[in-house]
Design an enzyme around this catalytic site. Structure first.
Site, PDB file in Angstrom:
ATOM      1  NE  ARG A  64       4.387  -7.450 -10.009  1.00  0.00           N
ATOM      2  CZ  ARG A  64       3.731  -6.312 -10.100  1.00  0.00           C
ATOM      3  NH1 ARG A  64       3.370  -5.860 -11.269  1.00  0.00           N
ATOM      4  NH2 ARG A  64       3.459  -5.591  -9.057  1.00  0.00           N
ATOM      5  CB  THR A 107      -1.239  11.615  -7.452  1.00  0.00           C
ATOM      6  OG1 THR A 107      -0.238  11.215  -8.390  1.00  0.00           O
ATOM      7  CG2 THR A 107      -0.580  12.048  -6.167  1.00  0.00           C
ATOM      8  CG  HIS A 108      -5.981   8.313 -11.309  1.00  0.00           C
ATOM      9  ND1 HIS A 108      -5.247   7.460 -12.114  1.00  0.00           N
ATOM     10  CD2 HIS A 108      -7.168   8.502 -11.939  1.00  0.00           C
ATOM     11  CE1 HIS A 108      -5.973   7.149 -13.181  1.00  0.00           C
ATOM     12  NE2 HIS A 108      -7.138   7.762 -13.105  1.00  0.00           N
ATOM     13  CG  ASP A 140      -7.733  -0.826  -2.650  1.00  0.00           C
ATOM     14  OD1 ASP A 140      -7.348  -0.803  -3.840  1.00  0.00           O
ATOM     15  OD2 ASP A 140      -8.936  -0.752  -2.322  1.00  0.00           O
ATOM     16  CB  ALA A 141      -4.642  -5.136  -3.636  1.00  0.00           C
ATOM     17  CG  ASP A 144      -5.501   4.314 -10.685  1.00  0.00           C
ATOM     18  OD1 ASP A 144      -4.482   4.590 -10.034  1.00  0.00           O
ATOM     19  OD2 ASP A 144      -5.511   4.206 -11.926  1.00  0.00           O
TER      20      ASP A 144
HETATM   21  C1  GRF Z   1       0.529  12.401 -13.082  1.00  0.00           C
HETATM   22  O1  GRF Z   1      -0.559  13.004 -13.726  1.00  0.00           O
HETATM   23  C2  GRF Z   1       0.114  11.122 -12.415  1.00  0.00           C
HETATM   24  O2  GRF Z   1      -1.099  11.168 -11.776  1.00  0.00           O
HETATM   25  C3  GRF Z   1       0.053  10.223 -13.613  1.00  0.00           C
HETATM   26  O3  GRF Z   1       1.223  10.542 -14.331  1.00  0.00           O
HETATM   27  C4  GRF Z   1       1.554  11.896 -14.074  1.00  0.00           C
HETATM   28  C5  GRF Z   1       2.944  11.927 -13.509  1.00  0.00           C
HETATM   29  O4  GRF Z   1       3.586  13.093 -13.845  1.00  0.00           O
HETATM   30  N1  GRF Z   1      -0.103   8.862 -13.277  1.00  0.00           N
HETATM   31  P1  GRF Z   1       5.038  13.436 -13.284  1.00  0.00           P
HETATM   32  O5  GRF Z   1       5.916  12.206 -13.485  1.00  0.00           O
HETATM   33  O6  GRF Z   1       4.893  13.800 -11.827  1.00  0.00           O
HETATM   34  O7  GRF Z   1       5.498  14.597 -14.117  1.00  0.00           O
END
Ligand code: GRF
Length: 187
Positions: A64, A107-108, A140-141, A144
């Site tokens: 890793r 992004t989440h 951050d570490a 999410d």
């Molecule tokens: C997004 O909803 C992201 O937040 C999540 O997976 C999806 C990615 O979609 N972790 P894509 O690869 O941009 O189509």
């Protein structure tokens, strides 16, 4: 502003960023796109757009720590102002977070701090929430975690499946990501 975008999957968020840069609505340069696995649609989209594309394949590294170092080297080589984790399904090492402190954006597909992790959409549905959404935050570490930049709520419909809900969230997510990138680009 130069960004490196990291992807693991289909890269539809990435495509939205590519399109917004191409049509002049997003004033930034995509220096490169990186992935943790080969042969994904995200990698294909990047190559098709003529972007520098690199794969640091998790499976190619004995440890890793070796992979962490290779990812950091590959990204740092592009000297990005921001690194965007857009559907990048790996937790990066503290060394990566330190190298890009306050400049690593994730992004989440849920309203953090609720439902972090790889199954944010599924977990929100399983809980029975009526409103979920998406979050763009400085990573951050943790998993999410980190300061939230912006969020968009998305209503859960009674007939939603994980897929239909995730698709609607992703529509909101693309818009939000582009808005945040535009704000960062404008300082
Ligand atoms: C997004 O909803 C992201 O937040 C999540 O997976 C999806 C990615 O979609 N972790 P894509 O690869 O941009 O189509």
């Amino acid at each position: 502003m130069r960004i490196v975008v990291l992807v693991s999957g289909t890269g539809s968020n990435l495509q939205a960023v590519i399109d917004a840069v191409a049509d002049g609505s997003l004033p930034l340069e995509i220096a490169a796109v990186g992935a943790d696995r080969p042969d994904t649609f995200g990698v294909e989209r990047s190559a098709a757009a003529g972007l520098d594309t690199f794969v640091v394949n998790f499976k190619d590294y004995a440890t890793r720590t070796d992979w962490d170092a290779a990812l950091l080297d590959a990204v740092a080589a592009y000297k990005p102002d921001y690194v965007i984790s857009s559907g990048f399904m790996r937790i990066v090492a503290p060394s990566f977070i330190n190298a890009f402190a306050g400049r690593y954006v994730n992004t989440h597909p849920a309203l953090l701090p609720s439902f972090p992790g790889a199954h944010g959409v599924r977990d929100a549905m399983a809980y029975g929430v009526k409103v979920t959404g998406c979050t763009v935050h400085f990573a951050d570490a943790g998993v999410d975690t980190g300061p939230i930049i912006a969020q968009t709520p998305v209503t859960v419909r009674p007939d939603d499946t994980e897929d239909t809900l995730h698709e609607r969230i992703k529509v909101a997510e693309r818009e939000l990501l582009i808005q945040v990138l535009a704000d960062l680009a404008r300082g």
